[in-house]
Design a protein around this motif. Sequence first.
Motif, mmCIF file in Angstrom:
data_model
loop_
_atom_site.group_PDB
_atom_site.id
_atom_site.type_symbol
_atom_site.label_atom_id
_atom_site.label_comp_id
_atom_site.label_asym_id
_atom_site.label_seq_id
_atom_site.Cartn_x
_atom_site.Cartn_y
_atom_site.Cartn_z
ATOM 1 N N MET A 43 -48.276 -20.462 -4.191
ATOM 2 C CA MET A 43 -47.628 -21.612 -3.241
ATOM 3 C C MET A 43 -46.360 -21.421 -3.021
ATOM 4 N N ASN A 44 -45.749 -20.331 -2.322
ATOM 5 C CA ASN A 44 -44.608 -19.908 -1.855
ATOM 6 C C ASN A 44 -44.080 -20.613 -0.765
ATOM 7 N N SER A 45 -42.764 -20.762 -0.711
ATOM 8 C CA SER A 45 -42.249 -21.410 0.604
ATOM 9 C C SER A 45 -42.842 -20.999 1.892
ATOM 10 N N HIS A 46 -43.219 -19.589 2.058
ATOM 11 C CA HIS A 46 -43.538 -19.108 3.101
ATOM 12 C C HIS A 46 -45.133 -19.633 3.593
ATOM 13 N N LEU A 47 -45.741 -19.637 2.380
ATOM 14 C CA LEU A 47 -47.229 -20.148 2.777
ATOM 15 C C LEU A 47 -47.183 -21.742 3.134
ATOM 16 N N CYS A 48 -46.493 -22.319 2.281
ATOM 17 C CA CYS A 48 -46.215 -23.790 2.514
ATOM 18 C C CYS A 48 -45.869 -24.117 3.732
ATOM 19 N N GLY A 49 -44.893 -23.344 4.482
ATOM 20 C CA GLY A 49 -44.488 -23.609 5.924
ATOM 21 C C GLY A 49 -45.339 -23.295 6.686
ATOM 22 N N LEU A 50 -46.122 -22.093 6.531
ATOM 23 C CA LEU A 50 -47.148 -21.801 7.458
ATOM 24 C C LEU A 50 -48.294 -22.674 7.453
ATOM 25 N N LEU A 51 -48.658 -23.404 6.399
ATOM 26 C CA LEU A 51 -49.877 -24.112 6.351
ATOM 27 C C LEU A 51 -49.491 -25.618 7.114
ATOM 28 N N VAL A 52 -48.290 -25.947 7.066
ATOM 29 C CA VAL A 52 -47.951 -27.223 7.923
ATOM 30 C C VAL A 52 -47.658 -26.845 9.147
ATOM 31 N N VAL A 53 -47.219 -25.785 9.689
ATOM 32 C CA VAL A 53 -46.814 -25.473 11.006
ATOM 33 C C VAL A 53 -48.350 -25.002 11.512
ATOM 34 N N THR A 54 -49.096 -24.404 10.609
ATOM 35 C CA THR A 54 -50.580 -24.429 11.523
ATOM 36 C C THR A 54 -51.280 -25.527 11.625
ATOM 37 N N SER A 55 -51.271 -26.439 10.696
ATOM 38 C CA SER A 55 -51.748 -27.765 10.911
ATOM 39 C C SER A 55 -51.253 -28.635 12.145
ATOM 40 N N TRP A 56 -49.943 -28.573 12.284
ATOM 41 C CA TRP A 56 -49.253 -28.981 13.355
ATOM 42 C C TRP A 56 -49.877 -28.398 14.573
ATOM 43 N N PHE A 57 -50.011 -27.015 15.014
ATOM 44 C CA PHE A 57 -50.446 -26.229 16.194
ATOM 45 C C PHE A 57 -51.770 -26.536 16.290
ATOM 46 N N ILE A 58 -52.701 -26.747 15.358
ATOM 47 C CA ILE A 58 -53.839 -26.880 15.808
ATOM 48 C C ILE A 58 -54.117 -28.516 16.179
ATOM 49 N N SER A 59 -53.422 -29.594 15.504
ATOM 50 C CA SER A 59 -53.652 -30.919 15.915
ATOM 51 C C SER A 59 -52.856 -31.092 17.440
ATOM 52 N N LEU A 60 -51.557 -30.525 17.563
ATOM 53 C CA LEU A 60 -51.181 -30.517 18.903
ATOM 54 C C LEU A 60 -51.883 -29.705 20.206
ATOM 55 N N SER A 61 -52.502 -28.809 19.906
ATOM 56 C CA SER A 61 -53.469 -27.932 20.969
ATOM 57 C C SER A 61 -54.725 -28.753 20.950
ATOM 58 N N TYR A 62 -55.257 -29.214 20.088
ATOM 59 C CA TYR A 62 -56.763 -29.945 20.104
ATOM 60 C C TYR A 62 -56.345 -31.383 21.060
ATOM 61 N N SER A 63 -55.426 -31.981 20.845
ATOM 62 C CA SER A 63 -55.002 -33.290 21.423
ATOM 63 C C SER A 63 -54.598 -33.154 22.923
ATOM 64 N N LEU A 64 -53.948 -31.907 23.028
ATOM 65 C CA LEU A 64 -53.518 -31.561 24.334
ATOM 66 C C LEU A 64 -54.844 -31.270 25.323
ATOM 67 N N ILE A 65 -55.837 -30.552 24.815
ATOM 68 C CA ILE A 65 -56.885 -30.290 25.506
ATOM 69 C C ILE A 65 -57.692 -31.319 25.862
ATOM 70 N N GLN A 66 -58.030 -32.304 24.957
ATOM 71 C CA GLN A 66 -58.443 -33.608 25.002
ATOM 72 C C GLN A 66 -57.928 -34.503 26.088
ATOM 73 N N SER A 67 -56.587 -34.313 26.149
ATOM 74 C CA SER A 67 -55.740 -35.479 27.312
ATOM 75 C C SER A 67 -55.847 -34.857 28.503
ATOM 76 N N LEU A 68 -55.717 -33.315 28.566
ATOM 77 C CA LEU A 68 -55.927 -32.871 29.965
ATOM 78 C C LEU A 68 -57.307 -32.960 30.388
ATOM 79 N N LEU A 69 -58.353 -32.944 29.516
ATOM 80 C CA LEU A 69 -59.709 -33.105 29.975
ATOM 81 C C LEU A 69 -59.925 -34.618 30.848
ATOM 82 N N MET A 70 -59.366 -35.581 29.982
ATOM 83 C CA MET A 70 -59.215 -36.985 30.469
ATOM 84 C C MET A 70 -58.447 -36.918 31.792
ATOM 85 N N LEU A 71 -57.485 -36.239 32.113
ATOM 86 C CA LEU A 71 -56.783 -36.279 33.252
ATOM 87 C C LEU A 71 -57.793 -35.870 34.429
ATOM 88 N N ARG A 72 -58.760 -35.200 34.097
ATOM 89 C CA ARG A 72 -59.720 -34.549 35.327
ATOM 90 C C ARG A 72 -60.618 -35.832 35.760
#
Length: 312
Positions: free
Chosen positions: A136-165
């Motif tokens: 659990m070094n700082s690099h892995l901790c940062g990577l886990l959090v950044v990956t979590s943000w990336f997946i959450s933002l991406s999935y939410s953006l896809i759902q929002s764009l699908l709603m716009l259509r």
Amino acid sequence: MGPGNQTNALEFLLLGFSQDSEHQLMLFGLFLSMFIVTMLGNLFIILAIVSDSHLHTPMYFFLFNLSFADIGFISTTIPKMLVNIQTQSKSISYAGCITQMYFFMVFGGMDTFLLTVMAYDRFVAICHPLHYPVIMNSHLCGLLVVTSWFISLSYSLIQSLLMLRLSFCTSWEIQHFYCELAQALTLACSDTLVNHIVLYIVTGLLGFVPFSGILFSYTRIVSSILRIPSTYGKYKAFSTCGSHLSVVSLFYGTGLGVYLSSDASSSSWKGMVTSVIYTVVTPMLNPFIYSLRNTDIKSALKKLLGRTFYVQ
């Protein structure tokens, strides 16, 4: 609203608890109090972690992000509901509804991923204590959090764009106190097949995979704790993950209730009450669960409050 596609001029109506007009003042006071307590509680957790160098560890780094996500989660829904109660209005603009959906999914997804990451952190701490600083070094901790943000933002953006259509025609009443995705889809007069496919597949994956990770982590944790010979050793090991386990149980228990009641129009009141527990009560209780059961957090909070009153 007349027939045809009127999406551009559309305003959704969030019926929520507005049909119970006799208790509007009580509901306003209740939700305002819960909102303030949630904001202050999570803010104190964040400030305590930042101000105390002893809490600059992976577990509290993830807790810092969880508190931030909880602040965003409750801020997405409750302020708009309070405004609507105060102004005796039920409306939310089309753009406002899509925006609310987006951030609700972002912060809800972050809660899910962070709880999974925190379960993995406890798994490493208990099952591999000698290798914990290396794994659990700082690099892995940062990577886990950044990956979590990336997946959450991406999935939410896809759902929002699908709603716009989608096009919305004659029905615009949402039986909820916020723009809930599944209910908004039922109001569309255009084809929602793609939306529903993405919703069920991705929601299933984002629900099943993190929950499976938590189950795996705690299965290994319990197995390791049972092998500890002394009772005190078992208690000490379990106490390090007791708070997290309480939050996971509350989050997934209420989340399952929201999912099971999302399509049950006959029990919309029960569904809204379950959603309140999921979106308001859970973020409000998280700081208390972590502070009351954690001596490090309690000590940091005492120091923080002591410095605050001393300065004043």
